[in-house]
Design a protein around this motif. Sequence first.
Motif, PDB file in Angstrom:
ATOM      1  N   SER A   1      53.371  44.072  39.838  1.00 43.32           N
ATOM      2  CA  SER A   1      53.073  44.244  38.413  1.00 43.32           C
ATOM      3  C   SER A   1      52.091  43.192  37.948  1.00 43.32           C
ATOM      4  N   ILE A   2      51.201  43.619  37.068  1.00 43.70           N
ATOM      5  CA  ILE A   2      50.315  42.679  36.385  1.00 43.70           C
ATOM      6  C   ILE A   2      50.748  42.691  34.933  1.00 43.70           C
ATOM      7  N   VAL A   3      51.220  41.541  34.465  1.00 41.31           N
ATOM      8  CA  VAL A   3      51.732  41.475  33.098  1.00 41.31           C
ATOM      9  C   VAL A   3      50.914  40.461  32.316  1.00 41.31           C
ATOM     10  N   GLY A   4      50.697  40.769  31.055  1.00 41.18           N
ATOM     11  CA  GLY A   4      49.914  39.859  30.215  1.00 41.18           C
ATOM     12  C   GLY A   4      49.718  40.483  28.855  1.00 41.18           C
ATOM     13  N   PRO A   5      49.325  39.679  27.877  1.00 40.96           N
ATOM     14  CA  PRO A   5      49.141  40.220  26.526  1.00 40.96           C
ATOM     15  C   PRO A   5      47.928  41.138  26.439  1.00 40.96           C
ATOM     16  N   THR A   6      47.804  41.828  25.344  1.00 42.69           N
ATOM     17  CA  THR A   6      46.663  42.708  25.114  1.00 42.69           C
ATOM     18  C   THR A   6      45.362  41.910  25.227  1.00 42.69           C
ATOM     19  N   GLY A   7      44.413  42.482  25.954  1.00 42.19           N
ATOM     20  CA  GLY A   7      43.117  41.830  26.095  1.00 42.19           C
ATOM     21  C   GLY A   7      43.038  40.855  27.262  1.00 42.19           C
ATOM     22  N   ALA A   8      44.127  40.734  28.032  1.00 42.44           N
ATOM     23  CA  ALA A   8      44.147  39.762  29.135  1.00 42.44           C
ATOM     24  C   ALA A   8      43.268  40.192  30.311  1.00 42.44           C
ATOM     25  N   GLY A   9      42.963  41.490  30.391  1.00 44.06           N
ATOM     26  CA  GLY A   9      42.129  41.968  31.489  1.00 44.06           C
ATOM     27  C   GLY A   9      42.862  42.864  32.477  1.00 44.06           C
ATOM     28  N   LYS A  10      44.065  43.295  32.108  1.00 42.88           N
ATOM     29  CA  LYS A  10      44.885  44.094  33.018  1.00 42.88           C
ATOM     30  C   LYS A  10      44.228  45.429  33.355  1.00 42.88           C
ATOM     31  N   SER A  11      43.824  46.147  32.308  1.00 45.71           N
ATOM     32  CA  SER A  11      43.220  47.468  32.550  1.00 45.71           C
ATOM     33  C   SER A  11      41.919  47.333  33.324  1.00 45.71           C
ATOM     34  N   THR A  12      41.179  46.279  33.030  1.00 49.49           N
ATOM     35  CA  THR A  12      39.921  46.072  33.747  1.00 49.49           C
ATOM     36  C   THR A  12      40.178  45.928  35.244  1.00 49.49           C
ATOM     37  N   ILE A  13      41.221  45.206  35.613  1.00 52.88           N
ATOM     38  CA  ILE A  13      41.542  45.052  37.031  1.00 52.88           C
ATOM     39  C   ILE A  13      41.867  46.410  37.656  1.00 52.88           C
ATOM     40  N   LEU A  14      42.646  47.223  36.949  1.00 53.03           N
ATOM     41  CA  LEU A  14      42.980  48.548  37.509  1.00 53.03           C
ATOM     42  C   LEU A  14      41.735  49.423  37.648  1.00 53.03           C
ATOM     43  N   LYS A  15      40.850  49.336  36.654  1.00 51.06           N
ATOM     44  CA  LYS A  15      39.627  50.148  36.717  1.00 51.06           C
ATOM     45  C   LYS A  15      38.744  49.695  37.872  1.00 51.06           C
ATOM     46  N   ILE A  16      38.742  48.406  38.128  1.00 51.83           N
ATOM     47  CA  ILE A  16      37.973  47.893  39.274  1.00 51.83           C
ATOM     48  C   ILE A  16      38.572  48.427  40.577  1.00 51.83           C
ATOM     49  N   LEU A  17      39.902  48.453  40.636  1.00 52.57           N
ATOM     50  CA  LEU A  17      40.550  48.972  41.845  1.00 52.57           C
ATOM     51  C   LEU A  17      40.286  50.463  42.008  1.00 52.57           C
ATOM     52  N   ALA A  18      40.259  51.168  40.891  1.00 50.37           N
ATOM     53  CA  ALA A  18      40.015  52.613  40.948  1.00 50.37           C
ATOM     54  C   ALA A  18      38.561  52.928  41.244  1.00 50.37           C
ATOM     55  N   GLY A  19      37.683  51.947  41.026  1.00 44.64           N
ATOM     56  CA  GLY A  19      36.257  52.193  41.241  1.00 44.64           C
ATOM     57  C   GLY A  19      35.555  52.709  39.996  1.00 44.64           C
ATOM     58  N   ILE A  20      36.271  52.736  38.869  1.00 48.98           N
ATOM     59  CA  ILE A  20      35.677  53.191  37.613  1.00 48.98           C
ATOM     60  C   ILE A  20      34.768  52.111  37.045  1.00 48.98           C
ATOM     61  N   GLU A  21      35.099  50.853  37.306  1.00 44.61           N
ATOM     62  CA  GLU A  21      34.257  49.723  36.910  1.00 44.61           C
ATOM     63  C   GLU A  21      33.842  48.969  38.163  1.00 44.61           C
ATOM     64  N   SER A  22      32.620  48.432  38.126  1.00 47.39           N
ATOM     65  CA  SER A  22      32.177  47.609  39.255  1.00 47.39           C
ATOM     66  C   SER A  22      32.540  46.153  38.966  1.00 47.39           C
ATOM     67  N   VAL A  23      32.538  45.320  40.003  1.00 50.34           N
ATOM     68  CA  VAL A  23      32.791  43.899  39.775  1.00 50.34           C
ATOM     69  C   VAL A  23      31.456  43.206  39.496  1.00 50.34           C
ATOM     70  N   THR A  24      31.506  42.111  38.752  1.00 50.82           N
ATOM     71  CA  THR A  24      30.303  41.297  38.578  1.00 50.82           C
ATOM     72  C   THR A  24      30.115  40.422  39.815  1.00 50.82           C
ATOM     73  N   SER A  25      31.234  39.880  40.306  1.00 54.03           N
ATOM     74  CA  SER A  25      31.208  39.191  41.602  1.00 54.03           C
ATOM     75  C   SER A  25      32.587  39.282  42.228  1.00 54.03           C
ATOM     76  N   GLY A  26      32.640  39.036  43.529  1.00 58.03           N
ATOM     77  CA  GLY A  26      33.909  39.117  44.243  1.00 58.03           C
ATOM     78  C   GLY A  26      34.019  40.389  45.056  1.00 58.03           C
ATOM     79  N   ASN A  27      35.145  40.544  45.734  1.00 54.09           N
ATOM     80  CA  ASN A  27      35.319  41.681  46.634  1.00 54.09           C
ATOM     81  C   ASN A  27      36.657  42.369  46.431  1.00 54.09           C
TER      82      ASN A  27
END
Length: 376
Positions: free
Chosen positions: A33-59
Amino acid sequence: MAGVILEKVTKLYGPKIAVQDVSLACKEGEFLSIVGPTGAGKSTILKILAGIESVTSGNVYFDGRRVNDLPPQQRNVSMAFETYNLYPHMRVYDNVAFPLRAPRWNLKLTPEEERRRVAEIARFLGIDELLERLPQHLSGGQKQRVSLARALVRRPAVYLLDEPIAHLDARLKFSTQTLLKEFASKYRSTIIYVTHDYREALGLSDRIAVLRRGSIEQEGTPEEIYNTPATDFVGSLIGEPPMNLIDGEVVTRNGQAFFSAGDNFTIQVRDDLVASMRQAARHAEGRMLTRLGIRCEHVALSRAKLSDNSFQLPVYAIAHEADSSVVTFDLGGCFLYVRSRGETESRDYRLSEKAWLDFDQSHVFFYQATVDVAKV
Ligand code: ADP
Ligand code: MG
């Protein structure tokens, strides 16, 4: 099923940092689980994993294979969103069956197999009565379960679930949580689960990552996160009432170290804690300031003095719960919450009555102050 690794992932939206230098691993078959308040970046991480968003850096790696450049349809993931994203013109049955029919998975199920799979997951989530309906004739909670069924109907390498039960009422939330847990262990699924509700995270997960402003603040088992919060932020985010966080100063008298917060509250600090207290302290105007953290269940409450380290405070408020009471004390600047499971005693404290309190120092932590206690 597959293991997933994020390696030093950063995501910027223009100048805005959504995710910062996040490294995180979810093992095959693990419920993370990734837990955190609204705006912490949780959805962004899932979208990166799904491939819906690209990363700026990292793998990003799936099963050891770098997938940064792999489009969503080539990553074998299933995703459920907080917003249901159901196809409005399709019956519930067809919504749920949709992933089974997608050409890219090449499942080629017979109609009979498809019916069996849909019926199985629909029965599991208690939506089998709804299969003929259109989404517009469903309540929010029903839509959410349909959306979850659609995400769970296929067996992908990884499930990505973004607040999938946030809109269910408390009772349904609890039962769906139980079902999810059963699902995870039955199919040994790799599940990355995003929530702002720490209770879900504690109840469901093998491991939890606590996210704050795009960075991981702590990672560990539910027990580790709850029992040994690494920071005041984690202590205040996880638990109800939140961890008590008391600002005070380190005072040394006759070679003994004390923690003091106001006239009514000074305790001698156990020898083995002194080093960590000093380490967390900040020097200001000749004083050593620090923040003490203790969960409400580790403060003993009594009408009699319990030890030389007991202190007395007047009762400020009492809230009775099913099997315990939370008694609140005003420390002048912050509240001190005490959970009392005493059979009778805690039930009949009167407001303003002075009670004796005693900290179990095996559960005391010292922190650098990073959250605003007034907002906790
Ligand atoms: P969470 O899911 O934890 O609530 P998000 O991942 O949705 O958080 O958002 C993290 C941060 O990134 C927020 O400050 C949000 O405003 C910002 N953000 C998210 N998506 C976008 C976007 N498409 N464009 C600009 N900023 C975004
Ligand atoms: Mg979100």
